[in-house]
Design a protein around this motif. Structure first.
Motif, PDB file in Angstrom:
ATOM      1  N   PRO A   1       6.998  19.996  14.890  1.00 60.05           N
ATOM      2  CA  PRO A   1       8.241  19.995  15.680  1.00 60.05           C
ATOM      3  C   PRO A   1       8.092  19.167  16.952  1.00 60.05           C
ATOM      4  N   PRO A   2       9.225  18.783  17.546  1.00 62.16           N
ATOM      5  CA  PRO A   2       9.180  17.967  18.757  1.00 62.16           C
ATOM      6  C   PRO A   2       8.434  18.685  19.887  1.00 62.16           C
ATOM      7  N   PHE A   3       7.754  17.908  20.681  1.00 60.68           N
ATOM      8  CA  PHE A   3       7.060  18.383  21.897  1.00 60.68           C
ATOM      9  C   PHE A   3       5.989  19.442  21.627  1.00 60.68           C
ATOM     10  N   CYS A   4       5.575  19.615  20.382  1.00 60.43           N
ATOM     11  CA  CYS A   4       4.492  20.550  20.098  1.00 60.43           C
ATOM     12  C   CYS A   4       3.165  19.802  20.104  1.00 60.43           C
ATOM     13  N   ARG A   5       2.139  20.526  20.351  1.00 57.82           N
ATOM     14  CA  ARG A   5       0.846  19.859  20.294  1.00 57.82           C
ATOM     15  C   ARG A   5       0.267  20.053  18.910  1.00 57.82           C
ATOM     16  N   ILE A   6      -0.679  19.190  18.535  1.00 55.01           N
ATOM     17  CA  ILE A   6      -1.264  19.283  17.207  1.00 55.01           C
ATOM     18  C   ILE A   6      -2.226  20.458  17.191  1.00 55.01           C
TER      19      ILE A   6
ATOM     20  N   TYR B   1       0.848  -1.196   0.000  1.00 58.24           N
ATOM     21  CA  TYR B   1       0.000   0.000   0.000  1.00 58.24           C
ATOM     22  C   TYR B   1       0.878   1.239   0.000  1.00 58.24           C
ATOM     23  N   GLU B   2       0.314   2.306  -0.578  1.00 57.39           N
ATOM     24  CA  GLU B   2       0.990   3.590  -0.478  1.00 57.39           C
ATOM     25  C   GLU B   2       0.617   4.180   0.880  1.00 57.39           C
ATOM     26  N   LEU B   3       1.603   4.539   1.654  1.00 56.86           N
ATOM     27  CA  LEU B   3       1.325   4.948   3.035  1.00 56.86           C
ATOM     28  C   LEU B   3       1.603   6.425   3.266  1.00 56.86           C
ATOM     29  N   TRP B   4       0.636   7.034   3.940  1.00 54.25           N
ATOM     30  CA  TRP B   4       0.852   8.374   4.485  1.00 54.25           C
ATOM     31  C   TRP B   4       0.710   8.240   5.988  1.00 54.25           C
ATOM     32  N   THR B   5       1.451   9.012   6.715  1.00 55.80           N
ATOM     33  CA  THR B   5       1.285   8.953   8.168  1.00 55.80           C
ATOM     34  C   THR B   5       1.209  10.365   8.740  1.00 55.80           C
ATOM     35  N   GLY B   6       0.518  10.468   9.869  1.00 53.18           N
ATOM     36  CA  GLY B   6       0.424  11.768  10.515  1.00 53.18           C
ATOM     37  C   GLY B   6      -0.395  11.655  11.790  1.00 53.18           C
ATOM     38  N   VAL B   7      -0.414  12.606  12.587  1.00 51.96           N
ATOM     39  CA  VAL B   7       0.574  13.681  12.612  1.00 51.96           C
ATOM     40  C   VAL B   7       1.655  13.240  13.592  1.00 51.96           C
ATOM     41  N   LEU B   8       2.934  13.300  13.223  1.00 51.84           N
ATOM     42  CA  LEU B   8       3.979  12.790  14.096  1.00 51.84           C
ATOM     43  C   LEU B   8       4.924  13.913  14.482  1.00 51.84           C
ATOM     44  N   ASN B   9       5.321  13.884  15.743  1.00 50.83           N
ATOM     45  CA  ASN B   9       6.359  14.818  16.172  1.00 50.83           C
ATOM     46  C   ASN B   9       7.687  14.379  15.587  1.00 50.83           C
ATOM     47  N   GLN B  10       8.511  15.345  15.224  1.00 54.00           N
ATOM     48  CA  GLN B  10       9.847  14.964  14.761  1.00 54.00           C
ATOM     49  C   GLN B  10      10.569  14.245  15.896  1.00 54.00           C
TER      50      GLN B  10
END
Lengths: 340, 296, 415
Positions: free
Chosen positions: C317-322, C289-298
């Motif tokens: 960015p790291p430690f940010c909230r969505i 499958y073609e995969l997209w992922t989200g939302v992930l912190n760096q």
């Protein structure tokens, strides 16, 4: 089988066998000459003993049996070592000294000279010279035909050798068939043998065989490398094309001289290296000298059989080498395989 | 696999070796068809082809040379026969040429290729095969030819003349110590006549001993055997192949044979090859020549 | 410092070009791996480098000296070659065979000395074949033979060692032994090897040379060169990078691309994080499958996995909230996908947004929740809001307990 055989005892044993066979060959013949007489005649130049033997005995020992034995030894060792070298060069167990057509070329030369009375003013050596010349020319032709650019691939060499060889044989047959008169001489020549050979023949064969044998011996290391393929040899710094040329030239000289003085004698060059390999393995540093000794022993014995079996007539030596050599070789092969 | 290969190779070599043996060009005819008995012949012969010089000479000696319409390459005596068309050499007889000549009768010998004789017979030709191995064969052949060609009288007078000459040769040397002799066909290697050969027969009838009479047929011998047997006389035939050189000179030049009595005393003689090798009427010439050599 | 320079080498067999402008530098202290699919010119390149084949143009130089100017013996004193296969009279003993490697050091007038025998024994020792000393080479196993072949090359005492697929035909242990041997050797000599196994290249090579149809596609550090997209382009296979649990190295697992490569691949959006989505990402990537992922912190563990498998990722960015902007983009991605897969994970204030979006789109798109139903409470770190959202999602979406179930369901619902 141990791949590393103690060499010195091996050479010693073979040299002893060679000496015994050589001596037997001088003692045995159509006429009976006592052991004591033979030894006395042989040692005469050293001891200057008063001769108690007839001059006929002396002629037989010194002028007939001795040169004949030496010639058999020279030719046998020359053919055996050439066979060993060519089998490695072509990496083909069926290769023998005649595989590139030297014998068929030489036979054609001999036939042409006899048929057309061509003379080089060499008397007794008219025919050997013509045979050598044509044999060498044939190999040169084969070499040129097989050449692809600057390289000479061994398989094309083998194939063109076989083709040219067949062609030359056909030419000889044509000459024989259309000739008027006797062609005994050519038939005799093509069967090979040592009947009537003299010191002159020995002196002709000696330098070529010794030179060639030594040359091969110095090349045993590159030959070892060559057995693992030409590419592999190249990686070891061997100039493969040059090595091939040198080896071919060497076999032409040694085989050509042998064929010239004794005609083509089959089987020695094919089987001797195989027999030797069964015992000492494929390492040329051992294979070549042992082949030289074994080839000499083989032909001395074969010649002895050929002149005593149906005395006073002589059997063609090619028949003896095949009839005695083949079963012996098969016996060894079977036994060695059984051991393994 | 390799064993098999090598076994095949060895077998081939053995076979090759054997054929080489049989290739002896002087094969004595043993195993070939036996000569025909006389009697199954055409009533009269008008066209005759001979495939061997000995037979040609017999036919001509009987005065029937006019019947010849074909001969072999080797038939050159009497010289007049060279005008007659040839049908090829002994091993290269052209069956077609023989057939085209429409002979009533063909003379072959036991040396003629058996397949050739069979081929001629298959073509409906009458073929007679003669054995030509001894002087007695020659006498019998003359008689047979005389009968076949309808001139038995000529034949018996020819035989009578030849027998007289033979008797004269024997009488001339009667009682003398028979010299030990050797007949040499080729010198390198030494190729000599043993027993059961035409030349052995000639040596014996000329009052000599063939030193190689213990071996049969034509054989290759070593120099040693010659030294050992020490012939007092050596007879060689005049080489008639181009380029064979002078056998006599080469034998005399051989150091190994210098002790042989014949060579020491220079009793080495050359005889005409055509008379010695052809079992025809001229074989008596050869006998006289042998006698002269042996008792010179 | 020993080095081989390959400069713009072109070579053709007849009219068929095999090498088309190859350039490279191989240094002492490195293993250079030559990689590429069959027929890409790897062995030819090695043969040109070894001096066996002469290029049509360009050249090879050893320490700055062009190979065609070196005498073949001098060359043999510098470089040794281990061929792919051994054509041999098998009666040779191992010692005598390795001794043949001393050929360039010997001449006909100079027989071998104790020094030569010592070099042979050292080579045998290095390759751990000293115990085979007297055995005929015909009796050796594949691994022993390969090591003995290397021993012969080492007996040449080369500064450069060129090998053509030294581990082909070997079992896995022997492969690793050979590669470790090369690694040890590369400390003092330049090693160039045609390597079949991409994982060996990753694990052992300092430099790789990736060939395709006689051209260099990539050259440099294996981790940089051997990426999933490049491997897919050159070898035509999909690959997944797997970390070794104990060693600090990773390896690739390969699979054929989906058979219906010409059809549009089904696109799946995966919502996850914190490493909880890894099994889902692996198995779906594997299934093609073609995969997209989200939302992930760096820096998220799932992000590494997703990137290594070539997923398209939505990051913050790291430690940010969505924030709302991220939620908007995630919503748009969800609507673009054929299905949405939610990997159950602990939910805090930071990633609550993802779960909210999943609930929003559950009516419009097939949504699958990979989770154990009774565990929703444990995943809630925001005082009930997350548990509520999970339960709501579970009512509107399919719930599966394992990746196998997920695959079966996806197969059935979107093909």
């Amino acid at each position: 089988m141990s791949a590393r055989i103690a060499r010195v005892p091996l050479y010693g044993a073979l040299a002893a066998v060679l000496a015994i066979c050589a001596f037997l060959s001088i003692c045995i013949g159509e006429s009976y000459i006592g052991l004591r007489t033979v030894i006395a005649i042989l040692l005469h130049p050293l001891l200057q003993q008063d001769p108690f033997w007839s001059s006929a005995d002396e002629t037989i020992v010194l002028l007939i049996r001795l040169p004949r034995m030496l010639l058999a030894a020279l030719v046998g060792s020359g053919l055996a070592v050439s066979g060993a070298v060519l089998q490695s060069l072509f990496r083909n167990p069926m290769a023998d000294p005649f595989i590139l057509g030297i014998s068929s070329g030489a036979a054609f030369g001999a036939a042409a000279v006899m048929m057309h009375g061509i003379s080089f003013g060499l008397g007794l050596f008219n025919l050997p010279f013509a045979a050598f010349l044509c044999g060498a020319a044939t190999i040169l032709l084969v070499y040129q035909l097989a050449r692809v650019g600057r390289r000479v691939p061994t398989y094309t060499l083998l194939l063109s050798g076989i083709a040219v060889s067949a062609f030359m044989s056909a030419c000889t047959s044509f000459l024989l068939f259309t000739s008027q008169g006797e062609f005994n001489q050519i038939i005799f020549w093509m069967m090979g043998g040592f009947a009537g050979r003299t010191w002159d023949h020995v002196l002709v064969a000696l330098p070529f065989t010794v030179f060639g044998g030594l040359a091969f011996f110095t090349l045993s290391r590159p030959l070892n490398a060559l057995m693992f393929g030409e590419e592999s040899a190249l990686y070891l710094g061997i100039q493969v094309e040059r090595l091939k040329k040198v080896l071919l030239a060497g076999t032409v000289i040694v085989t050509g001289a042998a064929v010239a003085v004794s005609g083509p004698i089959g089987f020695v060059g094919l089987i001797t290296p195989h027999v030797v390999r069964l015992f000492v393995g494929p390492d040329h540093r051992v294979l070549l000298p042992v082949s030289i000794l074994t080839g000499a022993i083989f032909l001395i014995v074969a010649d002895m059989v050929s002149r005593t079996l149906i005395a006073p007539a002589e059997l063609p030596i090619g028949v003896v080498t095949a009839l005695c050599g083949a079963p012996f070789f098969l016996f060894l092969l079977k036994r060695k395989r059984g051991e393994a | 696999m390799r064993v098999l290969l090598i076994a095949c190779l060895i077998l081939t070599l053995c076979v090759a070796g054997c054929t080489d043996l049989q290739k002896n060009p002087m094969a004595d005819g043993a195993g070939l068809e036996n000569p025909d008995a006389p009697g199954q012949t055409p009533a009269s012969v008008a066209r005759l082809v001979t495939l061997a010089p000995g037979e040609t000479e017999i036919v001509c000696a009987l005065g029937m040379g006019d019947l010849l319409v074909g001969r072999s390459d080797y038939c050159n005596y009497p010289p007049s026969v060279t005008d007659i068309p040839s049908v090829g050499g002994p091993k290269t007889v052209s069956i077609e040429r023989v057939i085209r000549l429409e002979p009533d009768l063909v003379f072959a010998t036991t040396i003629t290729d058996a397949a050739t004789a069979e081929g001629l017979r298959a073509a409906g030709l009458e073929v007679r095969i003669f054995r030509l191995e001894t002087l007695e064969d020659v006498y019998r052949n003359i008689e047979d030819v005389g009968e076949l060609l309808g001139c038995p009288g000529n034949a018996s007078s020819l035989i009578e003349g030849l027998r007289e000459r033979e008797t004269a040769v024997q009488a001339a040397t009667y009682g003398r110590e028979p010299p030990r002799a050797m007949y040499v066909l080729w010198d390198d290697p030494l190729y000599v006549a043993g027993s059961d050969t035409l030349q052995d027969d000639l040596i014996k009838r000329a009052g000599g001993i063939n030193v190689f009479e213990d071996a049969e047929g034509y054989i290759v011998v070593s120099d040693e055997a010659v030294v050992n047997r020490g012939p007092e006389v050596i007879i060689i035939c005049e080489a008639h192949t181009a380029g064979t050189g002078d056998i006599r000179e080469r034998l005399l030049g051989k150091q190994t044979l210098s002790d042989v009595p014949a060579l020491r005393t220079m009793r080495i003689y050359t005889v005409d090859a055509d008379t010695v090798n052809r079992p025809g009427p001229r074989l008596i010439d050869a006998l006289e020549a042998f006698s002269a050599c042996l008792h010179a | 410092m020993n080095r081989i320079d390959v400069r713009d080498v072109r070579f053709s067999y007849g009219s068929k070009p095999v090498l088309d402008g190859v350039a490279a530098t191989c240094r002492e202290g490195e293993i250079t791996g030559i990689l590429g699919p069959n027929g890409s010119g790897k062995t030819t390149l090695l043969r040109v480098m070894s001096g066996y084949l002469t290029p049509d143009s360009g050249g090879v130089a050893y320490n700055g000296r062009p190979v065609q100017h070196l005498r073949s013996r001098d060359l043999a004193l510098m470089r040794a070659v281990v061929e792919q296969r051994l054509v041999a009279p098998f009666e040779f003993s191992v010692f005598d065979y390795v001794l043949i490697g001393r050929t360039p050091h010997l001449t006909w007038s100079r027989p071998e000395t104790a020094g030569d025998r010592h070099a042979v024994e050292q080579a045998l020792e290095l390759t751990r074949t000293l115990h085979l000393h007297d055995r005929p080479i015909g009796e050796l196993s594949g691994g022993e033979l390969q090591r003995v072949m290397i021993a012969r090359a080492l007996a040449q005492e080369p500064a450069f060692l060129l090998l053509d697929e030294p581990t082909s035909h070997l079992d896995v242990r022997h492969q690793l032994e050979i590669m470790h041997l090369l690694e040890d050797l590369s400390g003092s000599i330049a090693v160039v090897a045609v390597i079949h196994d991409i994982n060996h290249a990753l694990a052992f090579c300092e430099q790789v040379l990736l060939l395709q149809q006689g051209r260099v596609i990539g050259q440099g550090n294996p981790d940089d060169i051997l990426t999933a997209p490049t491997i897919r382009r050159v070898f035509g296979v999909d690959s997944v990078r797997l970390d070794h649990p104990h060693l600090s190295q990773s390896s690739l697992a390969f699979s054929l691309p989906p058979r219906t490569a010409d059809e549009r691949r089904r696109r799946i959006l995966i919502i996850g994080g914190g490493g909880y989505a890894r099994p889902v990402i692996f198995s779906l990537a594997h299934a093609g499958y073609e995969l997209w992922t989200g939302v992930l912190n760096q820096g998220d563990r799932d992000l590494d996995t997703a990137l290594s498998l070539g997923c398209r990722t939505l990051t913050i960015p790291p430690f940010c909230r969505i924030d709302e902007a991220a939620k908007d983009r995630l919503r748009a991605w969800c609507l673009d996908a054929d299905a949405v897969v939610v990997a159950a994970m602990p939910v805090g204030q930071g990633n609550l947004g993802s779960l909210e979006v999943a609930c929003e789109v559950a009516g419009a798109k097939p949504v699958i929740l990979v989770a154990r139903r009774q565990a929703f409470g444990d995943l809630d770190h925001v005082g009930g809001r997350a548990e509520y959202l999970y339960i709501a999602l579970a009512e509107r979406a399919h719930v599966v307990g394992s990746t196998e179930e997920l695959l079966t369901l996806l197969e059935r619902s979107i093909g």
